[in-house]
Design an enzyme around this catalytic site. Structure first.
Site, PDB file in Angstrom:
ATOM      1  N   TYR A 106     -18.872  89.500  -3.498  1.00 14.32           N
ATOM      2  CA  TYR A 106     -19.868  89.084  -4.483  1.00 14.32           C
ATOM      3  C   TYR A 106     -20.661  87.942  -3.865  1.00 14.32           C
ATOM      4  CZ  TYR A 106     -21.897  86.424  -8.277  1.00 14.32           C
ATOM      5  OH  TYR A 106     -22.772  85.734  -9.060  1.00 14.32           O
TER       6      TYR A 106
ATOM      7  N   GLU B 137     -28.426  88.173  -7.753  1.00 15.04           N
ATOM      8  CA  GLU B 137     -26.986  88.376  -7.670  1.00 15.04           C
ATOM      9  C   GLU B 137     -26.669  89.744  -7.082  1.00 15.04           C
ATOM     10  OE1 GLU B 137     -23.897  87.164 -10.998  1.00 15.04           O
ATOM     11  OE2 GLU B 137     -24.773  89.109 -11.430  1.00 15.04           O
TER      12      GLU B 137
END
Ligand code: GDP
Ligand code: MN
Length: 390
Positions: free
Chosen positions: A112, A200
């Site tokens: 991530y 993101e």
């Protein structure tokens, strides 16, 4: 403003971020054509991905692997037009109007990485984790130490050693390490230069053949900076937005729909927040946030009433205007005009204070419009609860 995954990837790619290749399609035929084109270039495995403004699509059945063109057709048929429910949509889900067909990657590991603004510190924060994938929310909640954070002073920008730090704390090595450093730098540049509020990537993957690329992208853009990016402003997809909020935007009203039963029309965001607090204290629930701004006139007030009344949950309306730049007599005329043009079939409580408040109240009293007036905020809130029969 939110944008779709395929648009987010476009923005990122323009700044040199390595993203998975893909083609967006609005029909099954387009999806099949996209897959055929990729197959001609040697792709054998595909992913069909629902494009909606919400994450968690994988969990909701909106991301499907397809092993052949035929499977791409089947999955596209199933996903296009479906009402996709994910942990981030409401229980009613969101209609899927587009799918992204991507060349599937063989994943060695899912990471991530994201950039957003840390308001408390007044700095941007780069966040990264080795525990990427569909469970990142649980990772952040249960084991926050697994999220690496690096703060970036916006006046200085991301310094090269900070990108190196992120890549090394994620455990990248060799050629993949170099790719990861480049990835982080490009991601930060994309975030900064497109005036994003968040960029993101989940998952960022290390592929079996050693490449570091984005499989997903969530990019939100700052509405207040969109005027600097006409190309990005064009990415707006009104289908994904609340229709009442879209309508409000056309009249320059700041409207956000909420779940309560008291419609509020207020000027100024601070007063709107205060009014909502008061409604709650008095036992009601605000049905919306509506800031008519400093230049409210009869037209905007009327549009405000129309929007508030299109919400079937509204059982009473509280108008709370502080006359500063906007004069109360003008607002009062707006209320009267709106009441003549729109059927206001719920109790209406009006509080006017400030410039020309007396004249405003006089206009309301003589108008014949059925309403209750209030001088104090508390009085206004109490009258609303009384009107609700509570
Ligand atoms: P989200 O659920 O809305 O966040 O959608 P994502 O784009 O993140 O996809 C969900 C999950 O599908 C990812 O975490 C991956 O595990 C999987 N996935 C997506 N693309 C690929 C791919 O190209 N190859 C493989 N093997 N899995 C993928
Ligand atoms: Mn994702």
């Amino acid at each position: 403003m939110k944008v779709h995954e395929y648009q987010g990837k476009e923005i990122l790619a323009q700044h040199g971020v390595a993203v998975q290749r893909g083609v967006v399609a609005e029909t099954v035929a387009e999806a099949v054509a996209a897959a055929e084109q990729m197959a001609a270039e040697g792709v054998t495995l595909f992913v069909v991905k629902a494009q909606i403004h919400a994450g968690g699509r994988g969990k909701g059945g909106g991301v499907k692997l397809a092993k052949s063109i035929d499977e791409v057709r089947q999955k596209a048929e199933a996903i296009l037009g479906m009402q996709l429910v994910t942990p981030q949509t409401g229980p009613e889900g969101q209609l899927v109007r587009k799918v992204l067909i991507t060349a599937a990657e063989d994943i060695a590991h899912e990471y991530y990485v994201g950039v957003t603004l840390d308001r408390a510190r007044g700095q941007n924060v780069l966040m990264a984790s080795t525990e990427g994938g569909v469970e990142i929310e649980e990772v952040a909640a249960a084991t926050p130490e697994k999220i690496v954070k690096v703060w970036v002073d916006p006046a200085i920008g991301l310094r090269p050693f900070q990108a190196v730090e992120v890549a090394s704390r994620l455990g990248f090595e060799g050629a993949a390490f170099k790719q990861a450093v480049k990835f982080v730098r490009a991601l930060y540049a994309a975030y900064e230069q497109s005036d994003a509020t968040i960029a993101e990537i989940n998952p960022l993957v290390l592929t079996d053949d050693g490449n570091v690329i984005a499989l997903d992208a969530k990019v939100n853009l700052d509405d207040n900076a969109l005027f600097r990016h006409p190309d990005l402003a064009e990415m707006r997809d009104e289908h994904e937005e609340d229709p009442l909020e879209v309508e409000a935007g056309k009249h320059s009203l700041n409207y956000i729909k909420l779940d309560g039963n008291v419609g509020c029309m207020v000027n100024g965001a601070g007063l709107a927040m205060g009014t909502m607090d008061l409604i709650k204290l008095a036992g009601g629930e605000p049905a919306n946030f509506l800031d008519v701004g400093g230049t409210a006139n009869a037209q905007t007030v009327e549009a405000g009433f129309r929007i508030i009344l299109s919400d079937p949950n509204v059982e009473a309306i509280l108008v709370n205007i502080f006359g500063g730049i906007v004069r109360c007599d003008r607002v009062a005329r707006g209320v009267v005009e709106a009441a003549n043009n729109v059927e206001i079939n719920v109790p209406l409580i009006v509080r006017l204070q400030g410039t020309n408040a007396e004249e405003g109240m006089e206009i309301l009293r003589n108008s014949g419009v059925e309403l209750e007036s209030a001088i104090q905020l508390q009085e206004a809130a109490d009258k609303v609860t009384a009107a609700l029969g509570q």
